[in-house]
Design an enzyme around this catalytic site. Structure first.
Site, PDB file in Angstrom:
ATOM      1  N   ARG A   1       0.817  -1.230   0.016  1.00  0.00           N
ATOM      2  CA  ARG A   1       0.141   0.109   0.187  1.00  0.00           C
ATOM      3  C   ARG A   1       1.001   1.257  -0.032  1.00  0.00           C
ATOM      4  O   ARG A   1       0.617   2.226  -0.509  1.00  0.00           O
ATOM      5  CB  ARG A   1      -1.089   0.103   1.310  1.00  0.00           C
ATOM      6  CG  ARG A   1      -1.825   1.230   1.332  1.00  0.00           C
ATOM      7  CD  ARG A   1      -2.436   1.635   0.127  1.00  0.00           C
ATOM      8  NE  ARG A   1      -3.520   0.715  -0.178  1.00  0.00           N
ATOM      9  CZ  ARG A   1      -4.788   0.624  -0.096  1.00  0.00           C
ATOM     10  NH1 ARG A   1      -5.295   1.312   0.963  1.00  0.00           N
ATOM     11  NH2 ARG A   1      -5.234  -0.451  -0.506  1.00  0.00           N
TER      12      ARG A   1
ATOM     13  N   MET B   1      -1.533   7.211   8.741  1.00  0.00           N
ATOM     14  CA  MET B   1      -2.360   6.139   8.724  1.00  0.00           C
ATOM     15  C   MET B   1      -2.116   5.184   8.028  1.00  0.00           C
ATOM     16  O   MET B   1      -2.901   4.982   7.006  1.00  0.00           O
ATOM     17  CB  MET B   1      -3.826   7.066   8.455  1.00  0.00           C
ATOM     18  CG  MET B   1      -4.321   8.151   9.252  1.00  0.00           C
ATOM     19  SD  MET B   1      -6.067   8.654   9.075  1.00  0.00           S
ATOM     20  CE  MET B   1      -5.939   9.152   7.460  1.00  0.00           C
ATOM     21  N   PRO B   2      -1.250   4.329   8.256  1.00  0.00           N
ATOM     22  CA  PRO B   2      -0.890   3.257   7.370  1.00  0.00           C
ATOM     23  C   PRO B   2      -2.020   2.269   7.575  1.00  0.00           C
ATOM     24  O   PRO B   2      -2.713   2.023   8.657  1.00  0.00           O
ATOM     25  CB  PRO B   2       0.423   2.639   8.418  1.00  0.00           C
ATOM     26  CG  PRO B   2       0.905   3.804   9.188  1.00  0.00           C
ATOM     27  CD  PRO B   2      -0.349   4.521   9.603  1.00  0.00           C
ATOM     28  N   HIS B   3      -2.467   1.504   6.365  1.00  0.00           N
ATOM     29  CA  HIS B   3      -3.421   0.407   6.378  1.00  0.00           C
ATOM     30  C   HIS B   3      -2.953  -0.545   5.423  1.00  0.00           C
ATOM     31  O   HIS B   3      -2.386  -0.493   4.319  1.00  0.00           O
ATOM     32  CB  HIS B   3      -4.660   1.170   6.066  1.00  0.00           C
ATOM     33  CG  HIS B   3      -4.383   2.180   4.951  1.00  0.00           C
ATOM     34  ND1 HIS B   3      -3.954   3.509   5.221  1.00  0.00           N
ATOM     35  CD2 HIS B   3      -4.975   2.229   3.524  1.00  0.00           C
ATOM     36  CE1 HIS B   3      -4.159   4.203   3.993  1.00  0.00           C
ATOM     37  NE2 HIS B   3      -4.527   3.301   3.188  1.00  0.00           N
ATOM     38  N   ALA B   4      -3.780  -1.760   5.768  1.00  0.00           N
ATOM     39  CA  ALA B   4      -3.488  -2.956   4.801  1.00  0.00           C
ATOM     40  C   ALA B   4      -4.813  -3.705   4.578  1.00  0.00           C
ATOM     41  O   ALA B   4      -5.583  -3.853   5.564  1.00  0.00           O
ATOM     42  CB  ALA B   4      -2.369  -3.748   5.371  1.00  0.00           C
TER      43      ALA B   4
END
Length: 893
Positions: free
Chosen positions: A793, A807-810
């Site tokens: 991402r 805001m890291p997201h996976a």
């Protein structure tokens, strides 16, 4: 309408242009000829020549920042010592450049004779004719292709040096000199032309960003690199080929004009000889073309100052290149190739360049000592005036040791230039040197030095045009941009007038035929919004890159641009634009126009991914304004399992909650997914889909599903993407279409993965750490898979949203449900934030792809709370995990 001149060249461009102008005949042809004057000591000759060039490099860097007007040496001499010296110096520079280019073509012909049984001069003559044609037709991106060639040449030369130093025969360096130290001095003057291109960038200074930094750094860095490269390469040649073979080639019985190929043959065998001959052909072709391109600008610029006849400033109406200047320069090159000996070409080119560099150093002294009010260089040469005095004396010492012919050549230029000035030019100019600048020149200086900024906080939408758009396409793009700008945004239409590399930007500062034609189409197409629109016109050598630089300076939220079909040549010459496209400072919509009059049916082909929030926002906005039907559209393979279709339907059902209007879901199967999707587009007016992640090399070369669908669809298409350097629309703006009443974060918060003030060194360690924490809680997904998902991402889209927040997201297929965690960091880390801030507050989200709608709502809610409350400040003050949870509860209600 006057055009703005786009500054697009940074440090690496300056460095590449300077290096590219030096790699060529000096290394591929001259060593064999120069060795006949100094023997193995020719190694020293190359090193000494480079050192002697340093004062001129420093002086030209100062002049470029003190007189930021394109034209290079001719402008500096004309403005410092008046049009008389400007005439002589301009002619000398012009002669040096096309003599050098002619010499490069002769060397190129010599290398081609390795493959062809043709006379060297015949081949060089034909090649020169071809280059003249290429420059007249104005292949706009030859400069970009040359940068790629120079990169390949550098790699090949690095391999050549690595192999050569392992096989170096030190015995070949004895005796070190064959004509004593006087021979070394003669060889130094002979190879002086090898470094002539180091200051080439000064001739296009108006196109350089931050010239006070990039020009001196680029010039000095490129010169330093080339001194090292020349010295090492020549050392390998001397240590590989016996001096006798360099002086008399076994193949021709004359001095070896293909020394690189000869040495490669000894090191790598016959295959190596052919391979490095190809490398030489590429380098010499690039150099000869660059020489013709830059040398033709001198008579063009001098003509504009009335020092040469007016016909030389003629610009071809169709190709927009200086036709007469190119023909004159190319014609003289043909005469040189046909009638002048190769060694004499090299000597004359060096002699003219020595004269020019001496005059450049003298110009700095004159400007400094005359105390001209407007001469305020932002870079000043160190060691003044001793550096300049050495820069005058040492080259002249070399000139007088080159022999009789070069001295006669220089004298001829001086006398001929003087006669031309007094008989033709003197009555046509009113300048008398540095104390009497023309009003126009001062106006240009002020215009270049100045700049206007836009302090408006309104949402800005850039609509770039490139001149080939039809009236309906212009009208449609402006209409859509006006809709997106509501209620309080600003639309900025800009025509980027792409000029061939052969033509100076300032040459087309005023409106010409092409510009007027586009202005007329634009004015007619946008007549209903005329009072709200102002068309800017920017002259540039690279329109697509200029678009994104303009968007960055404008701080635009959106770029609404057209899209053109990709090709293999697009990859060779314009691959860099794909990098810019995916690192744009703004959200980008590539619009493919197909008879778009009314918008009644809008199809949205969305998949869980980085751009889905943006697609929903675009579709909802357009559907609301046009009162259009919206269809969530998906095409599956005919053998896709029913479970996949059910997951897509569940995803569509969740996405409906983001729209303010009723939305239809359409899922169809087809034997060929692409063909099925294309056939279905005839039922829509507009198709909206996310752009592919083309920043990967394979995607640049190949054509993705999205590209092919967009190019072949029966309806108009929006290909949408958000900038990699920003979190997507849900985080930066939270469009009204994804704000949902009553949505709260707390139900998704995993209180077991909330940690205050952890100690982490960098971004990679942070991703590794959170992957382990989520893996321990989930029990179904490995830490390695989670970490890969975070990086996947991040490579598409930077998850830092600025102000120290990320805001890291996976999305992980076998993750059970969507979870939110919060981390504060003891010491901030670099997260490549768009505002360059260090990150110390992270909201981390992990969930299955089919719960993407929940994911988007979480991101939107976090962004809203940070923007509208003191949540970030409360969390940064928290000392414990419990205090972090309490901080969220206090505002998430």
């Amino acid at each position: 309408m006057a055009k703005k001149l786009e500054r697009s060249l940074g440090f690496w461009s300056v460095f590449s242009i300077s290096v590219g102008a030096m790699i060529g005949s000096g290394i591929f042809v001259l060593p064999g000829l120069a060795a006949g004057k100094a023997g193995p000591a020719v190694v020293l000759a190359y090193f000494i020549a480079g050192i002697i060039v340093v004062p001129a490099a420093l002086s030209k860097a100062e002049l470029a920042t003190g007189i930021p007007v394109s034209g290079g040496t001719y402008i500096y001499l004309d403005r410092s010592m008046g049009p008389f010296v400007g005439t002589v110096g301009g002619l000398g520079t012009w002669f040096a450049l096309f003599f050098k280019s002619a010499f490069a073509l002769v060397g190129l012909g010599a290398y081609l004779t390795i493959f062809l049984s043709l006379p060297t001069k015949y081949v060089a003559f034909v090649l020169c004719v071809g280059l003249i044609g290429l420059n007249i037709t104005g292949v706009k991106k030859t400069a970009r292709l040359q940068m790629g060639i120079i990169f390949c040449v550098f790699i090949a030369l690095t391999v050549f040096m690595g192999k050569g130093f392992r096989q170096l025969n030190t015995g070949l360096f004895t005796p070190f000199t064959i004509h004593g130290w006087m021979g070394v001095i003669k060889a130094t003057g002979f190879v002086f032309i090898s470094y002539a291109g180091v200051t080439k960038i000064a001739s296009i200074v108006e196109e350089v960003k931050h010239p006070e930094r990039n020009i001196p750094l680029g010039i000095l860095a490129s010169l330093s690199v080339m001194i090292i490269v020349y010295t090492l390469i020549v050392c390998v040649l001397i240590g590989t080929i016996p001096i006798g073979e360099l002086l008399v080639s076994p193949d021709t019985g004359k001095p070896d004009l293909t020394p690189i190929a000869s040495a490669a043959g000894k090191m790598f065998g016959e295959a190596g000889r052919y391979l490095w001959a190809i490398v030489a052909v590429l380098a010499l072709t690039s150099m000869a073309n660059a020489g013709l391109l830059s040398s033709s600008r001198y008579p063009f610029a001098m003509s504009r100052d009335n020092l040469l006849p007016g016909f030389l400033r003629f610009v071809h109406a169709r190709f927009r290149t200086p036709l007469a200047a190119i023909l004159l320069t190319g014609g003289l090159m043909l005469l040189l190739i046909a009638f002048v000996d190769v060694e004499k070409l090299a000597k004359l080119a060096s002699a003219f360049q020595i004269l020019v560099f001496s005059l450049v150093n003298l110009s700095v002294i004159i400007f400094r000592e005359s105390h001209v009010e407007w001469y305020k260089p932002r870079f000043r040469s160190p060691g003044y005036p001793w550096v300049q005095l050495l820069g005058i004396g040492m080259p002249l010492l070399l000139l007088f040791n080159l022999g009789t012919l070069p001295i006669i050549g220089v004298a001829t230029i001086f006398v001929g230039g003087a006669l031309w000035y007094f008989l033709y030019a003197r009555t046509r100019v009113d300048r008398i040197g540095s104390l009497a600048q023309t009003r126009e020149h001062v106006r240009q200086l002020r215009e270049i030095a100045g700049g206007t900024g836009n302090s408006s906080d309104k949402k800005k939408i850039l609509v770039p045009f490139y001149g080939d758009e039809s009236e309906p396409e212009i009208e449609s793009r402006i209409r859509i941009a006006m809709i997106f700008s509501l209620p309080d945004g600003l639309v900025h239409p800009v025509y980027f007038d792409e000029i061939p590399d052969e033509t100076l930007l300032e040459a087309i500062r005023d409106t010409d035929q092409d510009t007027q034609s586009f202005e007329d189409r634009f004015r007619y197409a946008t007549r209903q919004w005329a009072q709200n629109l102002t068309l800017d016109i920017v002259a540039t050598h690279d329109a697509k890159l200029a678009s994104f630089r303009y968007a960055s300076s404008l701080d635009a939220r959106w770029i609404l641009m057209g899209k053109r079909r990709k090709s293999f040549w697009n990859f060779l010459i314009r691959a860099h634009k794909h990098w810019w496209l995916h690192h744009s400072p703004s959200s980008v919509t590539q619009f493919i126009y197909r008879d778009l009059r009314e918008i009644q049916r809008i199809a949205v082909m969305t998949e869980p991914g980085p751009y889905d929030a943006l697609l929903l926002h675009v579709a909802d906005r357009l559907a609301t304004v046009f009162d259009a039907e919206t269809i969530l559209f998906h095409v599956a393979n005919e053998d896709a399992p029913d479970s996949d279709i059910e997951r897509v339907q569940e995803y569509h059902d969740e996405l409906r909650g983001f729209f303010r209007r009723e939305v239809e879901s359409q899922i169809i199967r087809g034997r060929k997914r692409l063909d099925t999707a294309i056939a279905e587009t005839k039922n829509f007016d507009l198709l909206i889909l996310g752009a592919p992640a083309e920043d990967r090399l394979l995607r640049i070369v190949t054509r993705s599903f999205e590209d092919q669908l967009a190019e072949r669809a029966a309806c108009s298409v929006f290909l949408v993407q958000s900038p990699r350097s920003y979190s997507h629309e849900a985080a930066t703006a939270v469009p009204e279409s994804i704000q949902t009443e009553g949505f709260r974060l707390f139900p998704f918060l995993h209180q077991g993965i909330v940690e205050a003030r952890i100690t982490i060194k960098n971004k990679a360690d942070f991703f590794s750490y959170i992957s382990v924490r989520f893996s321990e809680e989930s029990k179904t997904v490995s830490a390695a898979d989670l970490e890969q998902a975070f990086w996947d991402r991040e490579r598409v889209q930077n998850t830092a949203m600025g102000h120290g927040v990320a805001m890291p997201h996976a999305a992980v297929s076998n993750f059970e449900r969507t979870l939110l965690s919060i981390f504060t960091l003891h010491q901030p880390i670099d997260f490549e934030s768009p505002d360059a801030s260090q990150v110390d507050l992270c909201f981390v989200t992990v969930g299955p792809a089919e719960q993407r709608s929940i994911h988007l709502k979480i991101l939107g809610r976090i962004a809203a709370l940070i923007r509208e409350t003191d949540l970030a400040a409360r969390m940064r003050e928290a000392e414990t995990n419990a205090q972090l949870i309490d901080a969220l509860l206090s505002v998430d209600s």
